[in-house]
Scaffold this active site. Structure first.
Site, PDB file in Angstrom:
ATOM      1  N   ASP A   1       0.629  -1.211   0.047  1.00 12.40           N
ATOM      2  CA  ASP A   1       0.095  -0.545  -0.114  1.00 12.40           C
ATOM      3  C   ASP A   1       0.601   1.163   0.399  1.00 12.40           C
ATOM      4  O   ASP A   1       1.910   1.468   0.300  1.00 12.40           O
ATOM      5  CB  ASP A   1      -0.978   0.067   1.192  1.00 12.40           C
ATOM      6  CG  ASP A   1      -2.043   0.847   1.325  1.00 12.40           C
ATOM      7  OD1 ASP A   1      -2.295   1.071   0.024  1.00 12.40           O
ATOM      8  OD2 ASP A   1      -2.643   1.100   2.273  1.00 12.40           O
TER       9      ASP A   1
ATOM     10  N   HIS B   1       2.416   3.617  -8.831  1.00  9.88           N
ATOM     11  CA  HIS B   1       2.716   1.800  -9.281  1.00  9.88           C
ATOM     12  C   HIS B   1       3.673   1.096 -10.359  1.00  9.88           C
ATOM     13  O   HIS B   1       4.022   0.519  -9.609  1.00  9.88           O
ATOM     14  CB  HIS B   1       1.150   1.713 -10.143  1.00  9.88           C
ATOM     15  CG  HIS B   1      -0.212   2.172  -9.300  1.00  9.88           C
ATOM     16  ND1 HIS B   1      -0.465   1.505  -8.376  1.00  9.88           N
ATOM     17  CD2 HIS B   1      -0.741   2.783  -9.245  1.00  9.88           C
ATOM     18  CE1 HIS B   1      -1.613   2.248  -7.778  1.00  9.88           C
ATOM     19  NE2 HIS B   1      -2.308   3.098  -8.765  1.00  9.88           N
TER      20      HIS B   1
ATOM     21  N   LEU C   1      10.451 -21.170  -4.558  1.00 15.22           N
ATOM     22  CA  LEU C   1       9.871 -19.547  -3.247  1.00 15.22           C
ATOM     23  C   LEU C   1       8.906 -19.211  -4.441  1.00 15.22           C
ATOM     24  O   LEU C   1       9.165 -19.453  -5.864  1.00 15.22           O
ATOM     25  CB  LEU C   1      10.141 -18.009  -3.810  1.00 15.22           C
ATOM     26  CG  LEU C   1       9.946 -16.888  -3.619  1.00 15.22           C
ATOM     27  CD1 LEU C   1       9.203 -17.272  -2.420  1.00 15.22           C
ATOM     28  CD2 LEU C   1       9.885 -15.805  -3.978  1.00 15.22           C
TER      29      LEU C   1
HETATM   30  C1  FPP Z   1      -2.101  -0.121  -3.204  1.00  9.99           C
HETATM   31  O1  FPP Z   1      -1.659   1.679  -3.386  1.00  9.99           O
HETATM   32  C2  FPP Z   1      -1.328  -0.115  -4.673  1.00  9.99           C
HETATM   33  C3  FPP Z   1      -2.337  -1.567  -5.746  1.00  9.99           C
HETATM   34  C4  FPP Z   1      -3.982  -1.144  -5.652  1.00  9.99           C
HETATM   35  C5  FPP Z   1      -1.458  -1.414  -6.355  1.00  9.99           C
HETATM   36  C6  FPP Z   1      -0.508  -2.492  -5.869  1.00  9.99           C
HETATM   37  C7  FPP Z   1       0.222  -2.588  -6.997  1.00  9.99           C
HETATM   38  C8  FPP Z   1       1.916  -2.721  -7.627  1.00  9.99           C
HETATM   39  C9  FPP Z   1       2.562  -2.536  -6.470  1.00  9.99           C
HETATM   40  C10 FPP Z   1       2.543  -3.303  -8.557  1.00  9.99           C
HETATM   41  C11 FPP Z   1       1.734  -4.800  -9.047  1.00  9.99           C
HETATM   42  C12 FPP Z   1       3.227  -4.774 -10.156  1.00  9.99           C
HETATM   43  C13 FPP Z   1       2.582  -6.453 -10.138  1.00  9.99           C
HETATM   44  C14 FPP Z   1       3.674  -7.624 -10.879  1.00  9.99           C
HETATM   45  C15 FPP Z   1       1.325  -6.973 -10.345  1.00  9.99           C
HETATM   46  P1  FPP Z   1      -2.379   2.370  -3.784  1.00  9.99           P
HETATM   47  O2  FPP Z   1      -3.052   3.020  -5.230  1.00  9.99           O
HETATM   48  O3  FPP Z   1      -4.186   2.270  -3.096  1.00  9.99           O
HETATM   49  O4  FPP Z   1      -1.883   3.904  -2.574  1.00  9.99           O
HETATM   50  P2  FPP Z   1      -2.526   5.146  -1.739  1.00  9.99           P
HETATM   51  O5  FPP Z   1      -3.099   4.032  -0.425  1.00  9.99           O
HETATM   52  O6  FPP Z   1      -1.664   6.089  -1.222  1.00  9.99           O
HETATM   53  O7  FPP Z   1      -3.352   6.070  -2.623  1.00  9.99           O
END
Ligand code: FPP
Length: 254
Positions: A34, A51, A145
């Site tokens: 997050d 992201h 893994l």
């Molecule tokens: C939450 O942060 C994150 C997500 C909803 C997406 C997570 C995805 C990645 C970390 C990349 C994934 C990579 C692969 C290879 C699948 P948020 O956007 O809710 O952050 P915020 O709370 O600060 O707005």
């Protein structure tokens, strides 16, 4: 096992992680990644930049987990609720597995990593599913893994679907209500055959589960950090594992 750990062990760099030991490494670590949006905002960048950098952290933590001898790493990459986000952001998130695997698959294979996914595939774009299926096929026999992406995953739906399947089995006379126990539920979840997470990590300072593995996390240790996911490094990961190793797990006993 211990030899393998020692040979691959990376000495943790931060003080808080310095008590990390090669014994008692959690078998299964689950992570709610997050803070991508806030990471980007704090730099005056669009959310998708968070992201994208978050994808690089996925690589770092996968390799760190592998080096420590963690057996399962489950990453919450997209929830059943994330469809509510603007279409452009959803489209971007749906391209990340493909981009990640295009860059990293060969190295994952070289490191004996097995790729899996859990979640509802039907609603995902074809290009996302195809990239994951190719990776799953090419790594199916790897014994290192297990990198498990939770994609279009939601725990309440997962449990509701499990109950429906069990009810159908009872209706069809294949199962009697007396035979239903906790293992019946576990066997009908995406994680059937996978041990429950020993440790849950959530980044970005939020203290909630957000519909993630509600059944499987019943006895997991939880570790929260204010660090945003794109900044989450191997040394933060070691810090979480070291804290896990200091805790006494009692499973309701004394
Ligand atoms: C939450 O942060 C994150 C997500 C909803 C997406 C997570 C995805 C990645 C970390 C990349 C994934 C990579 C692969 C290879 C699948 P948020 O956007 O809710 O952050 P915020 O709370 O600060 O707005």
């Amino acid at each position: 096992m211990i030899d393998r750990l020692w040979s691959k062990f990376v000495k943790p760099s931060s003080d808080k992680a310095s008590t990390l030991t090669v014994e008692n490494v959690p078998q299964h670590v689950a992570i709610i990644m997050d803070g991508n949006g806030r990471w980007a905002k704090s730099r005056g960048l669009p959310r998708i930049a968070g992201h994208h950098t978050g994808m690089k952290a996925v690589k770092q933590i996968t390799m760190a987990a592998d080096r420590l001898g963690v057996k399962y790493l489950t990453l919450y990459a997209f929830s059943t609720e994330n469809w509510k986000r603007p279409k452009a952001e959803v489209d971007f998130l749906m391209k990340l597995p493909q981009e990640f695997l295009a860059i990293e698959l060969e190295e994952l294979i070289a490191n004996n990593v097995q790729v899996r996914m859990m979640g509802y595939r039907e609603a995902l774009p074809g290009h996302t599913v195809e990239a994951l299926e190719e990776a799953m096929l090419r790594t199916a026999n790897n014994t290192g893994l297990i990198l498990n992406f939770a994609l279009n995953y939601g725990s309440r739906k997962e449990m509701t679907d499990a109950v429906k399947l069990i009810a159908e089995a009872v209706r069809d006379g294949k199962l009697s209500p007396d035979q239903i126990d906790e293992s019946t539920m576990s066997e009908h979840l995406f994680t059937s055959g996978i041990p429950d997470p020993d440790l849950l990590i959530r980044t970005s300072g939020e203290l909630r589960l957000s519909n993630f593995m509600l059944w499987q996390l019943a006895y997991s240790e939880m570790w929260f950090t204010d660090v945003y996911w794109p900044d989450f490094s191997e040394s933060h990961f070691h810090e979480a594992i070291a804290e896990y190793q200091r805790r006494a797990r009692r499973y309701g006993g004394l």
